[in-house]
Write a protein that holds these residues in place. Structure first.
Motif, PDB file in Angstrom:
ATOM      1  N   VAL A  33     -15.729   7.166  -2.812  1.00 52.86           N
ATOM      2  CA  VAL A  33     -14.889   8.137  -3.512  1.00 52.86           C
ATOM      3  C   VAL A  33     -15.730   9.066  -4.380  1.00 52.86           C
ATOM      4  O   VAL A  33     -15.392  10.246  -4.542  1.00 52.86           O
ATOM      5  N   LEU A  71      -8.343   9.634   3.251  1.00 49.53           N
ATOM      6  CA  LEU A  71      -7.283   8.634   3.332  1.00 49.53           C
ATOM      7  C   LEU A  71      -7.570   7.591   4.403  1.00 49.53           C
ATOM      8  O   LEU A  71      -7.396   6.385   4.180  1.00 49.53           O
ATOM      9  N   THR A  95      -0.557  17.801  -1.540  1.00 46.55           N
ATOM     10  CA  THR A  95      -0.378  16.364  -1.378  1.00 46.55           C
ATOM     11  C   THR A  95      -0.428  16.034   0.111  1.00 46.55           C
ATOM     12  O   THR A  95       0.225  16.697   0.917  1.00 46.55           O
ATOM     13  N   VAL A 131      -2.936  11.064  -1.204  1.00 50.18           N
ATOM     14  CA  VAL A 131      -3.929  11.746  -2.026  1.00 50.18           C
ATOM     15  C   VAL A 131      -3.293  13.027  -2.562  1.00 50.18           C
ATOM     16  O   VAL A 131      -2.640  13.765  -1.832  1.00 50.18           O
ATOM     17  N   LEU A 150      -9.098  15.732   3.221  1.00 51.23           N
ATOM     18  CA  LEU A 150      -8.152  14.819   2.588  1.00 51.23           C
ATOM     19  C   LEU A 150      -7.665  13.759   3.567  1.00 51.23           C
ATOM     20  O   LEU A 150      -7.552  12.574   3.214  1.00 51.23           O
ATOM     21  N   ALA A 202      -6.294   9.442  -5.579  1.00 60.26           N
ATOM     22  CA  ALA A 202      -5.908   8.826  -4.312  1.00 60.26           C
ATOM     23  C   ALA A 202      -5.360   7.439  -4.589  1.00 60.26           C
ATOM     24  O   ALA A 202      -5.845   6.732  -5.482  1.00 60.26           O
ATOM     25  N   LEU A 232     -10.291  11.151  -8.349  1.00 58.07           N
ATOM     26  CA  LEU A 232     -11.225  12.021  -7.639  1.00 58.07           C
ATOM     27  C   LEU A 232     -11.734  13.025  -8.664  1.00 58.07           C
ATOM     28  O   LEU A 232     -11.028  13.965  -9.027  1.00 58.07           O
ATOM     29  N   TYR A 244      -1.282   6.983  -9.469  1.00 57.01           N
ATOM     30  CA  TYR A 244      -2.006   8.240  -9.307  1.00 57.01           C
ATOM     31  C   TYR A 244      -1.560   9.267 -10.345  1.00 57.01           C
ATOM     32  O   TYR A 244      -2.350  10.099 -10.796  1.00 57.01           O
TER      33      TYR A 244
END
Length: 465
Positions: free
Chosen positions: A209, A75, A102, A89, A71, A187, A176, A125
């Motif tokens: 992605v 980012l 998170t 994310v 993750l 994200a 995602l 998001y």
């Protein structure tokens, strides 16, 4: 395959269809007279540059082994591709089975908590996650670009307050998700000033992605499996150690990445006696954990019936292993303790010798060399009797403690002996403090260090009063 423009879903901007080529088709540019090949060369150079960048970023992502590492990499790579400084994310698998987490880039923990006060539906998001959870077809969940948040009349007041406080003015969000598993998360990257990524950047981040979602979906499944194995192990091992007069107990245990079959136990026995055991089953994963649970439960039964004879206990355990687990072997050590007499009778099967730690001596208990259980047609080895002095601590451990040092076995034993000998006098009153000191000294990188990460670690300490 070129896809047509898709309808908008719950405010999701579907105006950017997935392109069929590595880079989006460039707008026609007038060719300079007399130089028709220059434009083609420039365009080819741009394609090669994009492919190289994408390859490097996906390679870095593929080397991540845990969900948190992946993750953070997503980012960082996404921020570089879209030209943003900060991002967020959120992992929330659509099947609701977790794990939910998170991770932020450029945000303190307090900032993330402040962001969570914004209504979910008011964030880009959040709308992507809600669409995924509602079962919206994957093809209809696309990017959400908000190039100027404060110019948007529909901007939520609470979100406006948070954006001003944290200092961002634009956002770009992507789902995602994969065809096989559905939604994994979303994200979003945040800009300090009104901005949005150019078409070329959008295309590159879209390709990245898609790959990232597949990688994250695999890591989610891996994390679930590890959590299941860890939970099973904790249920099979004692939740607390028994209290027996005349002896204090402490245990330290950490499972390896693949979930091995190491165990420990402390069982009260008739006549105020105590049975101590440690052991390790070959293999890893759920099957090894299950085999460990069966052996530990059987050893407890044999200890109740004939615990005063450790050789008989291990002989019965060896017969059971040979009949029920013919493809496995195991090492084990069982000690029958009479705390009132400070007397310990023990036997080991292919297991490392225990260590006796006291003010006047630190020495390994001399046990007979023997094969692991299941390796011979009939196992048997003589037992050993020791008499700990008041205040001495008996350390039982599994080989994982030695393997995690990364040293050869003779050097690992020497390191363990030196660590036990260096226990401060004040710490010798508490078996837990003795165990912690030994672990910190033997494993400078910590019990979760890189060396031998797949090995389980078990350390059982018994201090005689």
């Amino acid at each position: 395959m070129n896809a047509p423009h898709l309808p908008k879903v719950a405010g999701i901007d579907s105006t950017v269809p997935p392109p069929a080529h590595t880079v989006p088709p460039a707008a026609p540019v007038p060719e300079a007279p007399g130089a028709p090949g220059a434009l083609i060369q420039d365009r080819l150079a741009g394609w090669v540059s994009d492919l190289t960048t994408l390859h490097e970023l996906t390679e870095r992502l593929s080397r991540t082994a845990t969900l948190d590492e992946a993750l953070n990499e997503v980012l960082r790579a996404g921020a570089a591709l879209v030209g943003a400084r900060r991002g967020l994310v959120v992992v929330e698998p659509a099947d609701g089975l977790g794990p939910d987490t998170t991770v932020g880039l450029g945000f303190a923990r307090a900032d993330l908590g402040y962001l969570e006060t914004v209504p979910r539906a008011a964030t880009a998001y959040g709308r992507l996650l809600e669409a995924s959870a509602a079962g919206t077809p994957l093809a209809e969940i696309t990017e959400i670009a908000q190039p100027d948040l404060f110019a948007d009349e529909t901007f939520d007041p609470r979100h406006r307050e948070v954006a001003r406080r944290l200092g961002y003015a634009a956002s770009y969000a992507l789902p995602l998700a994969t065809e096989a598993t559905g939604g994994v998360g979303a994200a979003v990257w945040l800009y300090d000033e009104p901005a949005e990524p150019a078409p070329r950047r959008r295309h590159l981040i879209g390709l990245y992605v898609r790959y990232a979602a597949e990688h994250l979906a695999r890591l989610v499944e891996f994390t679930r499996a590890r959590t299941t194995v860890a939970t099973l192990r904790e249920e099979l091992l004692p939740s607390r150690l028994s209290r027996v007069a005349g002896v204090q107990l402490a245990a330290r245990h950490r499972a390896g990445a693949r979930g091995g079959g190491d165990w420990y136990d402390a069982l009260p026995l008739p006549d105020a006696a105590l049975g101590l055991s440690v052991g390790s089953v070959t293999g890893s994963g759920p099957s090894a954990v299950a085999a460990m649970g069966r052996l530990r439960a059987s050893l407890r039964a044999y200890a109740v019936m004939e615990g005063e004879d450790p050789v008989a206990v291990l002989s019965d355990l060896e017969l059971l292993l040979r009949l029920t687990e013919p493809a496995r072997s195991a090492t084990a050590l069982f000690a029958y303790c009479e705390p009132a007499l400070r007397k310990v009778v023990l036997a080991g099967a292919g297991h490392s010798p225990p260590l006796l730690v006291g003010e006047r001596r630190t020495e390994f208990v001399e046990t007979s060399l023997s094969a692991p259980l299941g390796m011979l047609a009939c196992w048997e080895a003589p037992s050993v009797e020791i008499r700990p002095e008041p205040g001495e601590t008996l350390l039982l451990y599994t080989d994982g403690l030695l393997h995690r040092t990364g040293d050869a076995m003779d050097r690992a034993f020497a390191r363990l002996h030196a660590a036990a000998a260096s226990v401060p006098k004040a710490a010798r009153e508490d078996p837990g403090a003795v165990a912690d000191h030994v672990l910190r000294t033997v494993l400078p990188e910590g019990i979760d260090g890189a060396a031998g990460r797949d090995e389980d670690v078990v350390l059982l300490a018994a201090r005689f009063e």
